[in-house]
Design an enzyme around this catalytic site. Structure first.
Site, PDB file in Angstrom:
ATOM      1  N   SER A  66       0.835  -1.212   0.000  1.00 48.40           N
ATOM      2  CA  SER A  66       0.000   0.000   0.000  1.00 48.40           C
ATOM      3  C   SER A  66       0.866   1.257   0.000  1.00 48.40           C
ATOM      4  O   SER A  66       2.002   1.263   0.478  1.00 48.40           O
ATOM      5  CB  SER A  66      -0.907   0.038   1.228  1.00 48.40           C
ATOM      6  OG  SER A  66      -1.792  -1.056   1.231  1.00 48.40           O
TER       7      SER A  66
HETATM    8  N1  SAH Z   1      -1.022  -4.781   3.830  1.00 54.59           N
HETATM    9  C1  SAH Z   1      -0.232  -5.027   2.626  1.00 54.59           C
HETATM   10  C2  SAH Z   1      -1.004  -4.580   1.384  1.00 54.59           C
HETATM   11  C3  SAH Z   1      -1.246  -5.749   0.543  1.00 54.59           C
HETATM   12  S1  SAH Z   1      -2.353  -5.562  -0.811  1.00 54.59           S
HETATM   13  C4  SAH Z   1       1.145  -4.413   2.729  1.00 54.59           C
HETATM   14  O1  SAH Z   1       1.416  -3.669   3.685  1.00 54.59           O
HETATM   15  O2  SAH Z   1       1.987  -4.696   1.867  1.00 54.59           O
HETATM   16  C5  SAH Z   1      -3.693  -6.590  -0.258  1.00 54.59           C
HETATM   17  C6  SAH Z   1      -3.362  -8.038   0.011  1.00 54.59           C
HETATM   18  O3  SAH Z   1      -4.585  -8.672   0.374  1.00 54.59           O
HETATM   19  C7  SAH Z   1      -2.808  -8.818  -1.176  1.00 54.59           C
HETATM   20  O4  SAH Z   1      -1.581  -9.377  -0.837  1.00 54.59           O
HETATM   21  C8  SAH Z   1      -3.869  -9.883  -1.425  1.00 54.59           C
HETATM   22  O5  SAH Z   1      -3.329 -11.136  -1.852  1.00 54.59           O
HETATM   23  C9  SAH Z   1      -4.509 -10.004  -0.062  1.00 54.59           C
HETATM   24  N2  SAH Z   1      -5.856 -10.599  -0.050  1.00 54.59           N
HETATM   25  C10 SAH Z   1      -6.875 -10.408  -0.914  1.00 54.59           C
HETATM   26  N3  SAH Z   1      -7.938 -11.165  -0.574  1.00 54.59           N
HETATM   27  C11 SAH Z   1      -7.580 -11.838   0.559  1.00 54.59           C
HETATM   28  C12 SAH Z   1      -8.223 -12.793   1.394  1.00 54.59           C
HETATM   29  N4  SAH Z   1      -9.465 -13.252   1.147  1.00 54.59           N
HETATM   30  N5  SAH Z   1      -7.566 -13.268   2.469  1.00 54.59           N
HETATM   31  C13 SAH Z   1      -6.308 -12.862   2.747  1.00 54.59           C
HETATM   32  N6  SAH Z   1      -5.626 -11.966   1.992  1.00 54.59           N
HETATM   33  C14 SAH Z   1      -6.255 -11.470   0.903  1.00 54.59           C
END
Ligand code: SAH
Length: 221
Positions: A66
């Site tokens: 993010s």
């Molecule tokens: N918090 C992260 C941002 C990641 S983007 C950081 O600091 O880097 C959002 C993430 O949510 C992605 O990696 C995606 O694979 C995950 N995601 C999407 N749907 C999900 C689900 N049902 N359960 C767990 N993770 C999920």
């Protein structure tokens, strides 16, 4: 860990923090931990030049770390208290989870992409961050065995507020979740007022990668 945190990185971080302050982030504790944590450790070495731009960045599997402003914004809405038990959905790079842990929360983070889960585990182990547990799970189900949570933070764009996650909140607890369509989501804060009653507050619009069901067990990019 092969990456180094140099004076140049620290200088870039100081500039990024000044920018976040200018964009309206006021919580000094959050700005302080974001200034302390090397964001470039969460990206491939080849991309470290990008780490201190206020932008999201690809981390593999079509996912992104993010934008720093978004991390600061969501974290502010959580109103974290020391020792809060926090569930994060979407570990991704592990950066947001690390920020929560550095603020003193007890963090449980879930990721559905095995590749990202394993990578984040490595990164966070190298940084020796405590108070943090990582799970390869479907975030729609939450973590029933560890309920209730004081705070839940969803870092993927949802189309609605999942009932299962609401039910895993402690009374008085709150969840921050972006809700909308594929293109745009509004930041929502849900506070559990009693067993049955939830209060909803609405904030700014953002664009997240989608909240998707099920696991993806591919281990490479
Ligand atoms: N918090 C992260 C941002 C990641 S983007 C950081 O600091 O880097 C959002 C993430 O949510 C992605 O990696 C995606 O694979 C995950 N995601 C999407 N749907 C999900 C689900 N049902 N359960 C767990 N993770 C999920």
């Amino acid at each position: 860990m092969t990456q180094k945190d140099t004076y140049r990185h620290k200088g870039l971080r100081r500039k990024l923090i000044a920018l976040l302050r200018k964009k309206g982030i006021k919580d000094e504790r959050i700005l302080h931990v974001m200034e302390a944590l090397p964001r470039h450790f969460f990206l491939e070495k080849a991309f470290e030049e990008w780490a201190y731009e206020d932008k999201p960045f690809p981390i593999g599997k079509e996912q992104t770390i993010s934008q720093p402003y978004t991390v600061a914004y969501q974290t502010s809405l959580l109103s974290l208290q020391k020792r809060d038990k926090v569930l994060e959905i979407g570990t991704g790079s592990g950066y947001q989870a690390a920020i929560l842990a550095l603020l003193g929360a007890r963090v449980y983070t879930i990721e559905r992409q095995e590749f990202l889960h394993l990578k984040a585990k490595k990164t966070l182990k190298a940084l020796k961050i405590n108070n943090l547990r990582l799970y390869l799970r479907d975030g729609f189900k939450g973590l029933p065995e560890f309920t209730p949570f004081d705070k839940i933070l969803v870092t993927a764009g949802a189309t609605e507020i999942p009932e299962t996650l609401k039910s895993q909140l402690a009374i008085g607890g709150l969840m921050v979740i972006p809700v909308g369509n594929r293109k745009m989501q509004q930041m929502i804060r849900v506070t559990r007022k009693s067993e049955q009653r939830y209060e909803i507050e609405k904030f700014d619009n953002f664009r997240f990668v989608p909240f998707l069901p099920g696991l993806n067990r591919e281990k490479d990019t």
